[in-house]
Design an enzyme around this catalytic site. Structure first.
Site, PDB file in Angstrom:
ATOM      1  N   ARG A  33       0.820  -1.229   0.000  1.00  0.00           N
ATOM      2  CA  ARG A  33       0.000   0.000   0.000  1.00  0.00           C
ATOM      3  C   ARG A  33       0.845   1.267   0.000  1.00  0.00           C
ATOM      4  NH1 ARG A  33      -5.629  -0.343   1.751  1.00  0.00           N
ATOM      5  NH2 ARG A  33      -6.326  -2.371   1.038  1.00  0.00           N
ATOM      6  N   ARG A  37      -3.193   6.832   1.058  1.00  0.00           N
ATOM      7  CA  ARG A  37      -3.671   8.028   1.753  1.00  0.00           C
ATOM      8  C   ARG A  37      -2.691   8.708   2.690  1.00  0.00           C
ATOM      9  NH1 ARG A  37      -8.934   4.773   3.318  1.00  0.00           N
ATOM     10  NH2 ARG A  37      -7.187   3.347   3.524  1.00  0.00           N
ATOM     11  N   ARG A  46      -6.451  11.431  -6.266  1.00  0.00           N
ATOM     12  CA  ARG A  46      -7.664  10.666  -6.004  1.00  0.00           C
ATOM     13  C   ARG A  46      -8.896  11.558  -6.162  1.00  0.00           C
ATOM     14  NH1 ARG A  46     -11.715   8.514  -4.014  1.00  0.00           N
ATOM     15  NH2 ARG A  46     -11.849   7.221  -2.152  1.00  0.00           N
ATOM     16  N   ASP A  83      -6.786  -2.723  -7.434  1.00  0.00           N
ATOM     17  CA  ASP A  83      -7.327  -3.313  -6.202  1.00  0.00           C
ATOM     18  C   ASP A  83      -7.714  -4.759  -6.464  1.00  0.00           C
ATOM     19  OD1 ASP A  83      -8.270  -2.241  -3.370  1.00  0.00           O
ATOM     20  OD2 ASP A  83      -9.668  -3.794  -4.027  1.00  0.00           O
ATOM     21  N   TYR A 155     -15.100 -11.439  -0.017  1.00  0.00           N
ATOM     22  CA  TYR A 155     -15.735 -10.145  -0.320  1.00  0.00           C
ATOM     23  C   TYR A 155     -16.979 -10.344  -1.183  1.00  0.00           C
ATOM     24  CZ  TYR A 155     -11.832  -7.657   1.717  1.00  0.00           C
ATOM     25  OH  TYR A 155     -10.914  -7.163   2.603  1.00  0.00           O
TER      26      TYR A 155
END
Ligand code: CP3
Length: 347
Positions: A33, A37, A46, A83, A155
């Site tokens: 990652r 952020r 973004r 992702d 998921y």
């Protein structure tokens, strides 16, 4: 620099050299990652892109955020910005990312998944890889990735992240619809192998399979849900690209790392921070390892993180080793901590 490592380093990128079995005085470093952020420039891009998925499917902007941490920190490897949930999205199961909540997926209908249409969406990701291949510094390795079938399946069936980490809906689904569950696993194996092969053909030099929730699968289910699907993907990719290293990251599987390596055929493994350095050294007898500094430590206690980094280097850098975190970098990690970590590794 020791004799062997300097010979092998000439003309070979450090991460690839380690994955081929060499030990380097200064191990390669990248962070899971690493685009994200904790970087203000990521947040800016973004915003420009719109939603998170819009960013993933925008080749110029996805390449830009992949490059941001390379420019800022000079990591030895860049991981494609995308992702693991692009596969369900591309198969036709609607995926959305909600601010502060995480991913939300519409209820699954296995019979409606459209494996043949995946590249209608995923070709954008391949375009990102092509851009990166051209733009990355010569010494930086390009990592492609996908989620492993078990983790992606959780998921798809839970409809998002199961905060309880128990995956009850998924296990109930498997027990009550065994044929559908098998069919879903098969679709995911095919889709993932195809996706990784395409990434490689567009320029990815290494691929990593994220099995973030592997640790939730117990006992006899490990073979059918974790090892077998992973092994099939490894075999499919290796049939076409035998020389491209595959890193498996079966997070949370504790004592079963040796079984995972033996049963899947991956070339290297990512270790989470739950693995002691003593166990990590034993795993390293089997293949190159990557890991395993705690993301919390790096974010919250730099002194402790640097001390732990010393211990990790002492234990693991006598054999093929790639420095990384035990899982993704946290959004509140100060950039100064990342700079200090890299300085420590390269000193
Ligand atoms: O820099 C990189 O590592 C490359 C990009 C990358 C992302 N996700 C970007 C991302 C990679 C390799 C992933 C993998 C991923 N995605 C995993 C496996 C690794 C792990 O963390 O266990 C999983 C389980 C996912 C699914 C996912 N994506 C969740 C659960 C979430 C929401 C939680 C969160 O962190 O926000 C995401 C969103 C996501 N994926 C973000 C990023 C940068 C944050 C989205 C944003 O900008 O708002």
């Amino acid at each position: 620099m020791s004799g062997i490592s300097s010979v092998y380093l000439i003309g070979m990128k450090s991460m690839l050299s380690v994955l081929k079995g060499n030990t380097l005085d200064t191990p390669p470093i990248w962070l899971m990652r690493q685009a994200g952020r904790y970087l203000p420039e990521y947040k800016e891009t973004r915003k420009q892109a719109g939603s998170f998925l819009d960013l993933c499917y925008n080749p110029e902007l996805a390449a830009e955020v992949t490059l941001q941490p390379i420019r800022k920190f000079g990591f030895d490897a860049a991981i494609l910005f995308a992702d693991i949930l692009l596969i369900p999205d591309a198969l036709g199961q609607m995926v959305a990312f909600k601010e502060g909540v995480g991913p939300i997926l519409e209820p699954i209908n296995v019979d409606e998944l459209k494996a043949g249409r995946m590249d209608d969406k995923l070709h954008k990701v391949y375009e990102t890889v092509s851009i990166l291949k051209k733009e990355l510094p010569e010494e930086t390795t390009l990592i492609g990735f996908a989620g492993a079938p078990w983790t992606v399946m959780t998921y798809m069936i839970e409809g998002g992240t199961d905060k309880s980490r128990e995956y009850r809906r998924t296990s109930t689904y498997i027990l009550t619809n065994p044929q559908k569950a098998d069919h879903l696993l098969l679709i995911l194996v095919e889709a993932t192998a195809h996706y990784l092969i395409q990434q490689i053909e567009h320029g990815a030099e290494v691929v990593q399979l994220f099995d973030s929730w592997a640790g939730a699968v117990k006992g006899p289910w490990r073979e059918s849900l974790v090892y077998e699907p992973t092994r099939k993907i490894v075999n499919r990719v290796k049939e076409v690209h035998p020389d491209v290293p595959i890193i498996g990251f079966p997070r949370g599987i504790g004592n079963e790392y040796a079984d995972y390596i033996k049963h899947t055929g991956v070339d290297a493994v990512g270790l989470d921070e739950g693995i002691s350095l003593e166990k990590a050294s034993m795993i390293q007898e089997l293949c190159p390892v990557q890991g395993n500094l705690s993301s919390e430590l790096l974010a919250d206690d730099l002194d402790a993180a640097l001390k732990q980094t010393d211990l990790i280097l002492e234990s693991l850098n006598r054999k093929p080793f790639i420095f990384n975190l035990g899982h993704g970098i946290l959004p509140h990690t100060p950039e100064a901590h990342v700079h200090a970590l890299i300085e420590k590794i390269r000193k």
